[in-house]
Scaffold this motif. Structure first.
Motif, PDB file in Angstrom:
ATOM      1  N   GLU A 135     -91.381  -7.526  -7.578  1.00 19.25           N
ATOM      2  CA  GLU A 135     -90.274  -8.425  -7.246  1.00 19.25           C
ATOM      3  C   GLU A 135     -90.423  -8.984  -5.826  1.00 19.25           C
ATOM      4  N   ALA A 136     -90.875  -8.137  -4.888  1.00 24.35           N
ATOM      5  CA  ALA A 136     -91.031  -8.575  -3.502  1.00 24.35           C
ATOM      6  C   ALA A 136     -92.157  -9.602  -3.350  1.00 24.35           C
ATOM      7  N   THR A 137     -93.109  -9.562  -4.278  1.00 27.44           N
ATOM      8  CA  THR A 137     -94.270 -10.469  -4.203  1.00 27.44           C
ATOM      9  C   THR A 137     -94.080 -11.678  -5.100  1.00 27.44           C
ATOM     10  N   ASN A 138     -92.896 -11.880  -5.647  1.00 24.48           N
ATOM     11  CA  ASN A 138     -92.656 -12.945  -6.608  1.00 24.48           C
ATOM     12  C   ASN A 138     -93.179 -14.295  -6.099  1.00 24.48           C
ATOM     13  N   GLY A 139     -94.001 -14.954  -6.904  1.00 17.89           N
ATOM     14  CA  GLY A 139     -94.597 -16.226  -6.539  1.00 17.89           C
ATOM     15  C   GLY A 139     -95.950 -16.086  -5.861  1.00 17.89           C
ATOM     16  N   GLY A 140     -96.283 -14.853  -5.441  1.00 16.98           N
ATOM     17  CA  GLY A 140     -97.518 -14.626  -4.700  1.00 16.98           C
ATOM     18  C   GLY A 140     -98.563 -13.853  -5.480  1.00 16.98           C
ATOM     19  N   THR A 141     -99.340 -13.064  -4.757  1.00 20.51           N
ATOM     20  CA  THR A 141    -100.464 -12.317  -5.334  1.00 20.51           C
ATOM     21  C   THR A 141    -100.285 -10.837  -5.057  1.00 20.51           C
ATOM     22  N   LEU A 142    -100.421 -10.029  -6.103  1.00 15.88           N
ATOM     23  CA  LEU A 142    -100.338  -8.578  -5.982  1.00 15.88           C
ATOM     24  C   LEU A 142    -101.726  -7.987  -6.200  1.00 15.88           C
ATOM     25  N   PHE A 143    -102.205  -7.248  -5.198  1.00 14.94           N
ATOM     26  CA  PHE A 143    -103.542  -6.656  -5.258  1.00 14.94           C
ATOM     27  C   PHE A 143    -103.424  -5.172  -5.588  1.00 14.94           C
ATOM     28  N   LEU A 144    -103.955  -4.790  -6.739  1.00  9.56           N
ATOM     29  CA  LEU A 144    -103.939  -3.398  -7.188  1.00  9.56           C
ATOM     30  C   LEU A 144    -105.303  -2.788  -6.904  1.00  9.56           C
ATOM     31  N   ASP A 145    -105.408  -2.096  -5.774  1.00  6.06           N
ATOM     32  CA  ASP A 145    -106.683  -1.489  -5.403  1.00  6.06           C
ATOM     33  C   ASP A 145    -106.854  -0.152  -6.123  1.00  6.06           C
ATOM     34  N   GLU A 146    -108.105   0.166  -6.445  1.00  4.70           N
ATOM     35  CA  GLU A 146    -108.454   1.397  -7.174  1.00  4.70           C
ATOM     36  C   GLU A 146    -107.591   1.555  -8.428  1.00  4.70           C
ATOM     37  N   VAL A 147    -107.536   0.479  -9.188  1.00  2.60           N
ATOM     38  CA  VAL A 147    -106.721   0.477 -10.407  1.00  2.60           C
ATOM     39  C   VAL A 147    -107.280   1.448 -11.439  1.00  2.60           C
ATOM     40  N   GLY A 148    -108.559   1.773 -11.334  1.00  5.64           N
ATOM     41  CA  GLY A 148    -109.166   2.722 -12.269  1.00  5.64           C
ATOM     42  C   GLY A 148    -108.612   4.118 -12.143  1.00  5.64           C
ATOM     43  N   ASP A 149    -107.930   4.419 -11.038  1.00  5.52           N
ATOM     44  CA  ASP A 149    -107.344   5.745 -10.830  1.00  5.52           C
ATOM     45  C   ASP A 149    -105.867   5.791 -11.201  1.00  5.52           C
ATOM     46  N   MET A 150    -105.368   4.725 -11.783  1.00  2.00           N
ATOM     47  CA  MET A 150    -103.967   4.689 -12.201  1.00  2.00           C
ATOM     48  C   MET A 150    -103.739   5.671 -13.356  1.00  2.00           C
ATOM     49  N   PRO A 151    -102.687   6.488 -13.298  1.00  4.24           N
ATOM     50  CA  PRO A 151    -102.426   7.451 -14.372  1.00  4.24           C
ATOM     51  C   PRO A 151    -102.256   6.759 -15.723  1.00  4.24           C
ATOM     52  N   MET A 152    -102.767   7.375 -16.770  1.00  9.07           N
ATOM     53  CA  MET A 152    -102.672   6.812 -18.117  1.00  9.07           C
ATOM     54  C   MET A 152    -101.218   6.574 -18.514  1.00  9.07           C
ATOM     55  N   SER A 153    -100.336   7.490 -18.110  1.00  7.76           N
ATOM     56  CA  SER A 153     -98.930   7.373 -18.492  1.00  7.76           C
ATOM     57  C   SER A 153     -98.277   6.114 -17.935  1.00  7.76           C
ATOM     58  N   PHE A 154     -98.798   5.612 -16.804  1.00  4.67           N
ATOM     59  CA  PHE A 154     -98.220   4.414 -16.214  1.00  4.67           C
ATOM     60  C   PHE A 154     -98.912   3.145 -16.694  1.00  4.67           C
ATOM     61  N   GLN A 155    -100.134   3.284 -17.193  1.00  7.49           N
ATOM     62  CA  GLN A 155    -100.893   2.106 -17.598  1.00  7.49           C
ATOM     63  C   GLN A 155    -100.179   1.292 -18.672  1.00  7.49           C
ATOM     64  N   VAL A 156     -99.541   1.955 -19.608  1.00  2.00           N
ATOM     65  CA  VAL A 156     -98.839   1.241 -20.675  1.00  2.00           C
ATOM     66  C   VAL A 156     -97.643   0.466 -20.107  1.00  2.00           C
ATOM     67  N   LYS A 157     -96.996   0.999 -19.078  1.00  2.00           N
ATOM     68  CA  LYS A 157     -95.861   0.321 -18.445  1.00  2.00           C
ATOM     69  C   LYS A 157     -96.336  -0.914 -17.683  1.00  2.00           C
ATOM     70  N   LEU A 158     -97.487  -0.795 -17.027  1.00  2.00           N
ATOM     71  CA  LEU A 158     -98.044  -1.945 -16.329  1.00  2.00           C
ATOM     72  C   LEU A 158     -98.449  -3.022 -17.325  1.00  2.00           C
ATOM     73  N   LEU A 159     -99.056  -2.612 -18.427  1.00  2.58           N
ATOM     74  CA  LEU A 159     -99.472  -3.572 -19.458  1.00  2.58           C
ATOM     75  C   LEU A 159     -98.274  -4.361 -19.966  1.00  2.58           C
ATOM     76  N   ARG A 160     -97.196  -3.674 -20.222  1.00  2.00           N
ATOM     77  CA  ARG A 160     -95.994  -4.355 -20.717  1.00  2.00           C
ATOM     78  C   ARG A 160     -95.469  -5.351 -19.682  1.00  2.00           C
ATOM     79  N   ALA A 161     -95.475  -4.951 -18.412  1.00  5.82           N
ATOM     80  CA  ALA A 161     -94.997  -5.849 -17.345  1.00  5.82           C
ATOM     81  C   ALA A 161     -95.857  -7.109 -17.269  1.00  5.82           C
ATOM     82  N   LEU A 162     -97.164  -6.966 -17.441  1.00  2.00           N
ATOM     83  CA  LEU A 162     -98.064  -8.112 -17.376  1.00  2.00           C
ATOM     84  C   LEU A 162     -97.896  -9.016 -18.596  1.00  2.00           C
ATOM     85  N   GLN A 163     -97.681  -8.406 -19.758  1.00  2.00           N
ATOM     86  CA  GLN A 163     -97.527  -9.200 -20.983  1.00  2.00           C
ATOM     87  C   GLN A 163     -96.197  -9.944 -21.005  1.00  2.00           C
TER      88      GLN A 163
END
Length: 459
Positions: free
Chosen positions: A236-264
């Protein structure tokens, strides 16, 4: 003044009040493929520098009016990275020592052999940054001004980055740790139509799982213990801009589905809220991990991978762009000068050669550490080969990243648990206060086989 143009490559300015020597040097250097310009005195040379932008200046020491060392001092003030070679027929060891201590690249005593001249010129150009390539990032190149490079491999990457910057496609930057992934992400943001909006970075490996959702999506007051007020998440704070997710490969599996939904859905729901918030954010992610392998190992979701990896950019390790090392080393030297009062003026030829040939497993981050450590411990005006060698041997100069240190601890901890329990996963998971499924995922992540520990105990 004369100019011989046989090459579009390195430009050399020769300064001498002896016209016959100017002509002879010009012929020798032009025959070797250099573009040569000449000036008959120091004042004329200074007037030519701005438009000529040479990669090297060769000057006589003794000249009427301003001499070679005075010319060098003037050059150093305006062009600190430009190498200067001093020639003299009156060369003495004290002269040479004094000149090199002040930052002169090399000192040639007349008469010298053609090969000696060409070898010294080749070293100066190879070991020192091309000043004009690093200084004139103007106009439509301002977007990449923080990226210091003259290498062909980086030039191709930056061209590709600029091309995709104008789109809203999600980007994945794949590279080793310490290569400058966030700098590239910022440059892409600056080249995009979102450049006047926020750029926000978050290291997904550095934030505990239970806090990651709150950091990205926000939370309402009372959503969990300690949530004493509403918190706006980074989406929300970055609305209109760019969000950089560094080391995204280390994101917990349990949160990955929530991020996917937000992106979709292009919306997020803060913790503790029943209402969703629409967001318009461009995602750039980065990882040092092989995500395709992580998908096979079931530690990264395939559907999220394809959502993040619409376009993939591979940032090369420092070992693949060694021609950038002199530029980067001089940049870190200049940065340190702004932060302290040290008198270090540059690197000896041998020190720079060692920097160029070092393996650099820690990439640019390690190079910066080595340069800063050498400056801090230096009592001379020039950093020596011995100082660089000592810094490279110093294990503190090769500190791992936070993620590397955490992975190392995690693997050792799991191995110790399996050793204590003789490979009994249920017992090990209980000690670690993790359920069996999560514990098995951790073992798979670090390629640990519980069976092997049972066999070791039996022996």
């Amino acid at each position: 003044m004369t100019t011989t143009t046989l090459s579009d490559q390195e430009q050399i300015l020769i300064v001498d009040d002896d016209p016959s020597l100017l002509r002879l040097l010009g012929i020798r250097l032009a025959a070797a493929g250099y573009q040569v310009s000449s000036a008959e005195n120091a004042k004329q040379a200074l007037g030519m520098l701005k438009s000529l932008q040479p990669q090297l200046v060769i000057s006589d020491l003794r000249m009427d009016g301003m001499d070679g060392m005075a010319l060098f001092e003037k050059i150093r003030l305006s062009y600190p990275n430009l190498p200067v070679i001093i020639m003299t027929a009156h060369g003495t060891i004290p002269d040479a020592i004094n000149a090199t201590k002040q930052g002169v690249f090399s000192f040639l005593t007349k008469p010298f052999e053609s090969q000696e001249l060409l070898d010294t010129v080749e070293q100066a150009i190879r070991l020192q940054p091309h000043t004009h390539l690093s200084q004139h990032q103007t106009g439509n190149e301002q977007w990449r001004e923080s990226i210091i490079s003259r290498s062909a491999i980086m030039s191709a990457l930056l061209q590709q980055a600029k091309q995709v910057a104008k789109s809203d496609f999600s980007l994945l930057i794949q590279s080793q740790s310490g290569t400058g992934k966030e700098l590239l992400a910022k440059a892409i943001h600056q080249a995009s139509d979102r450049c006047d909006k926020p750029f926000t970075a978050i290291n997904c490996a550095a934030i505990p799982e239970q806090l990651l959702e709150s950091e990205l999506f926000g939370h309402k007051k009372g959503a969990f213990t300690g949530a004493e007020k509403n918190h706006i998440g980074l989406f929300e704070a970055t609305n209109g801009g760019t969000l950089f997710l560094d080391e995204v490969g280390d994101m917990p599996m349990s949160f990955q589905v929530k991020l996917l939904r937000a992106l979709q859905e292009k919306e997020i729901r803060p913790l503790g809220s029943t209402d969703s918030v629409k967001v318009d954010v461009r995602i750039i992610s980065a990882t040092h991990q092989n995500l395709q392998k992580a998908i096979v190992n079931q530690t990264f979701r395939e559907d999220l991978y394809y959502r993040l990896n619409v376009v993939e950019l591979e940032l090369p390790p420092l070992a693949d762009r060694r021609e950038d090392i002199p530029l980067l080393a001089q940049h870190f030297l200049a940065q340190s000068k702004k932060q302290s009062n040290h008198q270090v003026k540059g690197f000896s030829k041998e020190a720079m050669e060692l920097l160029i040939s070092a393996p650099w497993p820690g990439n640019i981050r390690q190079l910066q550490n080595i340069v800063e450590q050498s400056i801090a411990l230096s009592s001379e005006s020039m950093i020596s080969e011995a100082q660089i060698r000592n810094a490279l041997r110093d294990k503190t100069a090769q500190l791992p990243s936070f993620q590397e240190a955490r992975d190392h601890f995690e693997r050792d901890y799991l191995a110790k648990l399996l050793n204590i329990t003789a490979g009994n996963v249920s017992q090990a998971a209980k000690i670690a206060q993790r359920n069996r499924t999560e514990f098995y995922k951790l073992l798979n992540k670090h390629h640990l086989n519980a069976e092997a520990f049972r066999e070791e105990k039996a022996d």
